[in-house]
Design an enzyme around this catalytic site. Structure first.
Site, short mmCIF file in Angstrom:
data_model
loop_
_atom_site.label_atom_id
_atom_site.label_comp_id
_atom_site.label_asym_id
_atom_site.label_seq_id
_atom_site.Cartn_x
_atom_site.Cartn_y
_atom_site.Cartn_z
N GLY A 14 35.56 34.73 44.64
CA GLY A 14 35.53 33.67 43.63
C GLY A 14 34.36 33.73 42.67
O GLY A 14 33.96 32.70 42.10
N HIS A 115 41.25 41.92 35.11
CA HIS A 115 41.42 43.16 35.87
C HIS A 115 40.22 44.08 35.60
O HIS A 115 39.80 44.21 34.44
CB HIS A 115 42.73 43.85 35.46
CG HIS A 115 42.99 45.07 36.27
ND1 HIS A 115 43.43 45.02 37.58
CD2 HIS A 115 42.85 46.39 35.97
CE1 HIS A 115 43.55 46.24 38.04
NE2 HIS A 115 43.22 47.10 37.09
N ASP A 151 49.61 43.75 35.92
CA ASP A 151 48.52 44.08 34.97
C ASP A 151 49.04 44.61 33.63
O ASP A 151 48.49 45.55 33.07
CB ASP A 151 47.56 45.12 35.61
CG ASP A 151 46.96 44.64 36.92
OD1 ASP A 151 46.69 43.44 37.04
OD2 ASP A 151 46.77 45.46 37.83
C1 GAR Z 1 37.42 41.01 40.26
O1 GAR Z 1 36.74 42.22 40.06
C2 GAR Z 1 38.75 41.01 39.53
O2 GAR Z 1 38.69 41.67 38.30
C3 GAR Z 1 39.62 41.75 40.51
O3 GAR Z 1 39.25 41.24 41.76
C4 GAR Z 1 37.86 40.86 41.72
C5 GAR Z 1 37.76 39.44 42.20
O4 GAR Z 1 36.41 39.07 42.31
N1 GAR Z 1 41.03 41.54 40.24
C6 GAR Z 1 41.96 42.47 40.37
O5 GAR Z 1 41.73 43.60 40.78
C7 GAR Z 1 43.36 42.05 39.94
N2 GAR Z 1 44.23 43.16 39.82
P1 GAR Z 1 36.02 37.55 42.44
O6 GAR Z 1 36.87 36.95 43.58
O7 GAR Z 1 34.56 37.57 42.81
O8 GAR Z 1 36.27 36.87 41.14
#
Ligand code: GAR
Length: 213
Positions: A14, A115, A151
């Site tokens: 998060g 992403h 995506d």
């Molecule tokens: C982030 O790097 C986001 O871009 C990625 O997951 C992470 C979540 O981090 N999302 C994807 O890969 C979606 N395809 P967070 O929970 O700390 O925000």
């Protein structure tokens, strides 16, 4: 200007959710988070939201597994929560479950995802590792509208991050994440200002168009 009402979907840490909370609290984002939903009970992001007095809902995927069309049934439950909280814009922030057309159609043009690559390169899981394995010299992050297809939707904002010789997936992820935390609130603010107009594959940043809810 009316604040845009957000519903944020998470699965884990998060940190992007936190950047949105911070942007709102610093007065940089004209939005209100009505609810944070998670498909994981122990997602750290739920605790972050609760610390800021934001309503959280864990929707357990388990009971849905037995049902026919279990993924749609799950998304119907998510949709019910979003509607109950009068969410206008859905924010996927590290939500690692594929969203079905049921939810996508209900929030057409009103759902964003972030992403960690320069889409359309390296969609799917482990995007930073994919970029390194490919030998890319530049990667980055993308905020886009969500359409059918993982995506794939119209791009709203991107940031480029040069790849260094000694990068690992972890070091690259950290540098990309700094940019994620900047561009996601920016993209949401553009929406809040009514400045995003979807035109086929493109998202045009315009003077201002009326937000339609
Ligand atoms: C982030 O790097 C986001 O871009 C990625 O997951 C992470 C979540 O981090 N999302 C994807 O890969 C979606 N395809 P967070 O929970 O700390 O925000």
């Amino acid at each position: 200007m009316a604040k845009v009402v957000l519903g944020v979907l998470i699965s884990g840490r998060g940190s992007n959710l936190q950047s949105i909370i911070d942007a709102i609290e610093f007065g940089k984002l004209d939005a209100r988070i009505a609810v944070v939903l998670s498909n994981k009970r122990d997602a750290l992001g739920l605790q972050r939201a609760e610390k800021h007095g934001i309503k959280t809902v864990f929707v357990d995927p388990k009971p849905f597994k037995e049902q026919p069309n279990s993924r749609e049934a799950y998304d119907q439950a998510m949709l019910d929560v979003l509607k109950e909280h009068r969410v206008e814009l859905v924010i996927l922030a590290g939500y690692m479950k594929i969203v079905t057309s049921l939810l996508i159609q209900a929030y057409e043009g009103r759902m964003m995802n972030i992403h960690p690559s320069l889409l359309p390169s390296f969609p799917g899981l482990h995007a930073q590792q994919q970029a390194l394995a490919w030998g890319a010299k530049v990667s980055g992050c993308t905020v886009h509208f969500v359409t059918e297809g993982v995506d794939e939707g119209p791009i709203i904002v991107q940031a480029a991050v040069p790849i260094q010789e000694d990068d690992t997936a972890e070091t690259l992820s950290v540098r990309i994440l700094e940019h994620e935390h900047r561009i996601y609130p920016e993209a949401i603010q553009l929406y809040a200002e009514g400045r995003l107009a979807i035109d086929g594959r493109r998202t045009r940043i315009v003077e201002s168009v009326k937000r339609e809810v």
